[in-house]
Each structure stands twice: as structure tokens, then as C-alpha cells.
Design an enzyme around this catalytic site. Structure first.
Site: not given
Ligand code: ADP
Ligand code: MG
Length: 389
Positions: A109, A197
């Protein structure tokens, strides 16, 4: 403003960030054509909606024939996709992105957000990618690393290496990570991005391993769109609440909420206070709406129409503290709205400020049944009592 995954990937590519080769398609034939042109033997068909969680909901399909690409695209386009981020009604899929499937070794991530407390861009990274970062933050807070960027000097190489080391990247993946992070930072700064993101950022390939962005979600600062022409072109109005789109066109600030008391207020601060007052009295607001200063009768009529497009609205609270505004205009607007829209729900009206006497008189002489209130607290209490029957 949000954009689609494929638009974010195209933007990232222009900043030199590695993304899979792919293209967008609006129907199944186009999807098959894209896959053929891309070549290879495995493709991913990805529904393009402004919400995540598509993988678990059937919106991301890895397939290994052109025929399956076509079938997957056909199953997605024209159907509503419900993910844990869309709400129960889901989002209509109007386009799919077809890309070459990657051989994934590990998913990370990587997020870039503006931390409002420190007022700085903050990098958030984790070795536990692919899944919800919120879940990781809950269950394994130790698996999340943060790095704050000083705006005066920008993101430094050592900071990128620190993040890379913390999530377990080494060898030749290290310089790749430094380059990739700096490119995303540049993109964020140059395009007025509020949040970027990447989930997952993946290590892909056999032997010759490399980093690749497999999913990207971007939100831009609405207040900076005036200087980001290229970004505004990426806006997909079909992904936004039609009431909010219409309101913007009429110079109204409208945000849909999930209660049943419609609100028409002048000024953002007073609008927020009205939502608070309703909540305090045990009610739930259906929307935020700021008609702004100098609200003409037409603007008030438009505001009523937009608020009433929400089928949950059981009454409307009109709260005006007129400074630049004029209570007589607001009153005329309300009467115009009642006549042209045939409003069936009760209207609770609180007027104060410029021309308040004229405004009240216009309402009283209209022959229409407005419920009036002297102040915000009384107005909110009456609105809540009305919907609670
Ligand atoms: P969402 O976050 O909406 O579920 P993603 O784009 O993150 O959608 O895709 C979900 C999962 O699908 C990823 O975590 C990854 O495992 C897999 N995936 C996505 N793109 C590819 C790709 N190009 N090749 C192989 N697998 C992929
Ligand atoms: Mg994802």
C-alpha cells in the site's frame, strides 16, 4: 473531484510511473479489440467507477482469452456494481479498463495524503497492500509507516529509502521505489492532488522483478480546479450526485445527506449550525444547502426544486439571516417555488435581518401555509416535530 482508475494511471504514466499497458473500452467489442491490440495471453478487465472494493465485488476479472475479455466486459458494462464503498444502490458501470495481467509477487500500500494537523503531505505505506488500509490500521498499526514531507525541500531520497526499507523492499527495487515515490509526489504537487492512493503497488514479474502501480485512486482539490484545465476535463458527471451537479450549475452549494429534513440556508456557517440544531433536536438533515448572498427568487426556487428531488425529504427548513440577502426576495422565491413546484411537504421558515418585516408580511399575505419560527432553535424544533408527526 475524483477521477477513474484509468485516468489516474494515464496521469501517473505521464510522470514516469510504471503502470500496466492498457486502454479504456465503452462496450464489449471495444474491450476485445483493446485486448487484441495489447497482445499477451492474460488480461484484467476492470470496472471503472469512483469507488474501491471492486475486486471483492466482481468488478475486477483476470481472464485468459479474448472471448472471456468480451464476456467480462459485457457482464460489467450497463450494470450497477455494489461494493462496500458504493452503498447498497451501487454505481453504474459505463466503461471498463483492460490491462495486461501482471504476475504479482507481493502487494503493498502506498498513499499520499495531506495531513491537516501538520499541514503537510504525508506518505503512508504498508507491506500489507491489496486489502483495506483501514483494516490494517486497526489490526496491525505497526505495519503502517508514515513519512512527513517538508514543503520547502520536497520529498528527499533518504525519506523514500526509509519507507522502502520499512515495508521490506531491497536490492534493485530500492532505487525503483525512490524514483516512483518522487514521481507521485511531483504529480501530486503539480496537479493539486488532495489524496493519491496506490493499492496495490505490486512487485511483479519472474526473475526480473519490478514495481508496478496496479490500482490508483486520486482526489483533487476543488478549489484549485480553476488552474487545472487538464484535470477538469477528466470529470465524469455520471459519477456524481445529479442534484449536486445541478446545484453547482445554479451557483448553489448542495451536498446530499441521508436524513429527511431538507435545508435551505444562506451562508455555509449558518447552514452547518442548522444541521447541528436539527441533530440536537433528534432529527436528521437531508442535505446541506447554501444559497449564498443575494439569493434571487429564481435561486430560491431552484434550491427548493433540488432539495425536493430527494424522495426522503419530509419537510424543508428555510433558515435565512439576511445581510446581503433580502428577506422579501427569499419570501417571494418561496411563494414562487410553492406555486410552480406544487410543494406538498411543510415549509418551516425562519427569517431574520434585512427587510425581515416585508418578508414576513409577504409570507403572511400569500395564503399559503408556512410554519414560521422566530429563531433557529425554534425552527429546528418545529422541523423535527413535523417529521416525527
Ligand atoms: P479494488 O481496489 O477496487 O478492489 P484493484 O485494482 O485494487 O481494485 O484490484 C483488486 C485486486 O486485483 C488487486 O489487489 C490485485 O490482486 C488484482 N489485480 C488488479 N490489477 C491486476 C493486474 N493488472 N494483474 C493482476 N492482478 C491484478
Ligand atoms: Mg485497490
Amino acid at each position: 473531484m475524483n477521477i477513474h482508475e484509468y485516468q489516474a494511471k494515464e496521469l501517473l504514466k505521464s510522470f514516469g510511473v510504471p503502470v500496466p499497458n492498457g486502454d479504456v473500452a465503452f462496450n464489449d467489442k471495444q474491450a476485445a479489440q483493446v485486448a487484441e491490440e495489447l497482445g499477451g495471453s492474460r488480461w484484467v478487465v476492470k470496472a471503472q467507477i469512483h469507488a474501491g472494493g471492486r475486486g471483492k465485488a466482481g468488478g475486477v476479472k483476470v481472464v485468459d482469452s479474448i472471448d472471456q475479455v468480451k464476456k467480462a466486459a459485457d457482464a460489467m458494462i450497463g450494470h450497477r456494481l455494489v461494493t462496500h464503498q458504493t452503498g447498497p444502490a451501487g454505481s453504474m458501470v459505463q466503461r471498463v479498463w483492460i490491462e495486461q495481467a501482471s504476475d504479482i509477487k507481493h502487494e503493498f500500500y502506498l498513499g499520499f495524503v495531506i495531513d491537516r494537523a501538520t499541514q503537510r503531505i504525508t506518505v503512508i505505506a504498508s507491506s500489507e497492500g491489496g486489502m483495506d488500509i483501514e483494516e490494517v490500521a486497526q489490526a496491525h498499526p505497526d505495519k503502517i509507516v508514515k513519512e512527513v514531507v517538508d514543503p520547502a525541500i520536497g520529498l528527499r531520497d533518504f525519506q523514500c529509502r526509509k519507507v522502502a526499507t520499512a515495508i521490506g523492499l531491497k536490492g534493485k527495487l530500492m532505487p525503483q521505489m525512490v524514483k516512483l515515490m518522487k514521481a507521485i509526489y511531483r504529480c501530486m504537487r503539480d496537479k493539486d492532488v488532495l489524496q493519491a492512493e496506490i493499492n496495490p503497488l505490486a512487485v511483479v514479474g519472474d526473475g526480473d522483478e519490478k514495481l508496478m502501480v496496479l490500482d490508483a485512486k486520486f482526489s483533487f482539490d476543488d478549489n484549485a480546479l480553476f488552474r487545472q484545465r487538464g484535470v477538469t476535463d477528466l470529470r465524469d458527471l455520471a459519477e456524481e450526485d445529479p442534484k449536486e451537479v445541478e446545484a453547482t450549475g445554479h451557483g448553489l452549494n448542495y451536498i446530499a445527506l441521508d436524513g429527511n429534513i431538507g435545508c435551505i440556508v444562506n451562508g455555509a456557517g449558518l447552514a452547518m449550525a442548522s444541521l447541528d440544531a436539527i441533530t440536537l433536536h433528534g432529527g436528521r438533515p437531508a442535505n446541506f444547502l447554501d444559497v449564498g448572498g443575494g439569493a434571487s427568487p429564481e435561486k430560491v426556487t431552484n434550491a427548493c426544486r433540488i432539495v425536493l428531488q430527494d424522495p426522503n425529504v419530509k419537510c424543508i427548513l428555510v433558515n435565512i439571516f439576511a445581510g446581503i440577502n433580502r428577506c422579501d426576495w427569499i419570501a417571494q422565491g418561496l411563494i414562487q417555488a410553492c406555486n410552480s413546484l406544487q410543494i406538498k411537504v411543510p415549509l418551516i421558515v425562519r427569517l431574520a435581518g434585512t427587510n425581515v418585516e416585508e418578508g414576513r408580511q409577504i409570507l403572511a399575505e400569500s395564503g399559503l401555509s408556512f410554519i414560521t419560527a422566530e429563531n433557529l432553535d425554534a425552527a429546528a424544533a418545529k422541523a423535527v416535530a413535523t417529521v416525527q408527526g
